[in-house]
Design an enzyme around this catalytic site. Sequence first.
Site, PDB file in Angstrom:
ATOM      1  N   GLU A 141     -27.569   0.770 -16.432  1.00 45.11           N
ATOM      2  CA  GLU A 141     -26.545   1.092 -15.747  1.00 45.11           C
ATOM      3  C   GLU A 141     -25.711   2.130 -15.155  1.00 45.11           C
ATOM      4  O   GLU A 141     -26.195   2.523 -14.135  1.00 45.11           O
ATOM      5  CB  GLU A 141     -25.455  -0.183 -16.008  1.00 45.11           C
ATOM      6  N   TYR A 163     -28.042  -3.150 -26.246  1.00 50.65           N
ATOM      7  CA  TYR A 163     -26.892  -1.795 -25.385  1.00 50.65           C
ATOM      8  C   TYR A 163     -27.227  -0.904 -24.768  1.00 50.65           C
ATOM      9  O   TYR A 163     -26.243  -0.336 -24.230  1.00 50.65           O
ATOM     10  CB  TYR A 163     -25.823  -2.482 -26.599  1.00 50.65           C
TER      11      TYR A 163
END
Lengths: 242, 267
Positions: free
Chosen positions: A171, A164
């Site tokens: 990103e 995560y």
Amino acid sequence: MASMEEDGSVEEKDNNNKKRTKSAIAVAWLTFYNIAMTAGWLVLAMAMMRFYIQKGTHKGLYKSISRTLKFFQTVALVEVGHCAIGIVRTSVIVTGVQVCSRIFMVWFITNSIKQIQNEESVILFLVVWTLTEITRYSFYTFNLLNHLPYFIKWARYNMFIIMYPLGVAGELLTIYAALPFVRKTGMLSMRLPNKYNISFDYYYFLIIVMLSYIPLFPQLFFHMLRQRRKVLLGEIIVEKDE
Amino acid sequence: VPLPVWSPSRPCLSVSDPQWYAARQSIRLDPKGKSLKDEDVLQHLPVGTTATFYFRDLGAQISWVTVFLTEYGGPLLLYLMFYFRVPFIYAPKYDFTTSKHWVVHLACMCHSFHYLKRLLETLFVHRFSHGTMPLRNIFKNCTYYWGFAAWMAYYINHPLYTPPSEYTTILTTLYIHHLVRSKTRKIPYPTKNPFTWIFLLVSCPNYTYELGSWFGFTLMTQCLPVAFFTAVGFIQMTVWAKGKHRSYLKEFRDYPPLRSPILPFVL
């Protein structure tokens, strides 16, 4: 137009059916769907590995897998539908947010801003997504077949602890790298005056998107942590009544 | 929790800790059931010689009137700030100037009148079934109203605002004028007054007219943010109207079959 009609109480739940037993069609469809998605992401993983082994570089890797990626990531939209009709017992909003953020990255960042396709951050989040999705979809598949190997369960509820944050990093770095190109081209932006009397600046929008990770990411992360404590450690977590 | 003392006049506990004030208490006969109302009398409850009550904390509460005044007062003031082009909103050369388009003045009057009317209704007209709501609602509601009001006002009063054609403006003004005159809230059945005929067709004409007003405002200003606000409001009001319609159907056996919740024949 405030909540005149709402009363604060929670009693008015018409559809409180607990779907313990799913229909056979639902199970069949979900099994098929999850097998197909596992296969799809496995194909992506192998294509990425093959490219890197053959070419020795990550440049051009995104372009070579972009169509497959767009296909399988976009198809994931149906998962929101699964939650909405109730055959999957997850919140529509949580699923919606997760799928939409993926769709946004694929279509509105990497697909539209070609100059950043060879960034290392792109490879980072691609690897993370691939590993995560293969684990997730195979977990769902085995669950539906009532034959879940422990290591899959273990992987699903432990890998995210590393995946995560790494995915978020990939990103965010990608969006950050895209900013100068967005500013220069003024893409997806609209200025005044115009007949709709609205303006939109994609550059500032992206900055707001990046900032929104700050409240959103911890919520999703702690949601997974809570799930982990319940599933792997057998903890009974009493949810606060809203 | 300190020992409560039963108050015979209304179902609430007089508790020595002022944190648990009456509005915050939900007393029920069943842990998952509905709260007892203020009007309920102990003797008339379905209990025997001993009764078990369940207490639930509804969380910090705030009065409806406070919430309504704040959430409606905000848009009124914010819009005016944009209308008068208070500094730091637009470029300095436009500070305290006024728009040259008369539709902008008209829009300000409509918007201000709308929220002024709501404030006055809150103070003098509305009866609320429950005096309070959860505290967090004020933040949620104010964000919605104030946010949208600022977003709309920014574009309508912008120096680079593009007005619609004169023709459109006149038509929409007449339309809004008609709506404003025909708003009725009290009688649930049509009378000789043609303006109440809407009651033949919808259960919640107040929402129908509200929607109509904002639709007219959208046409008048030709401003996309206004259209978004209208759309969001439409969705929310439809949800409420459907709920109301359903409860009417449950309550009245011979409910007029022609009526729809919010849009005649449609929704």
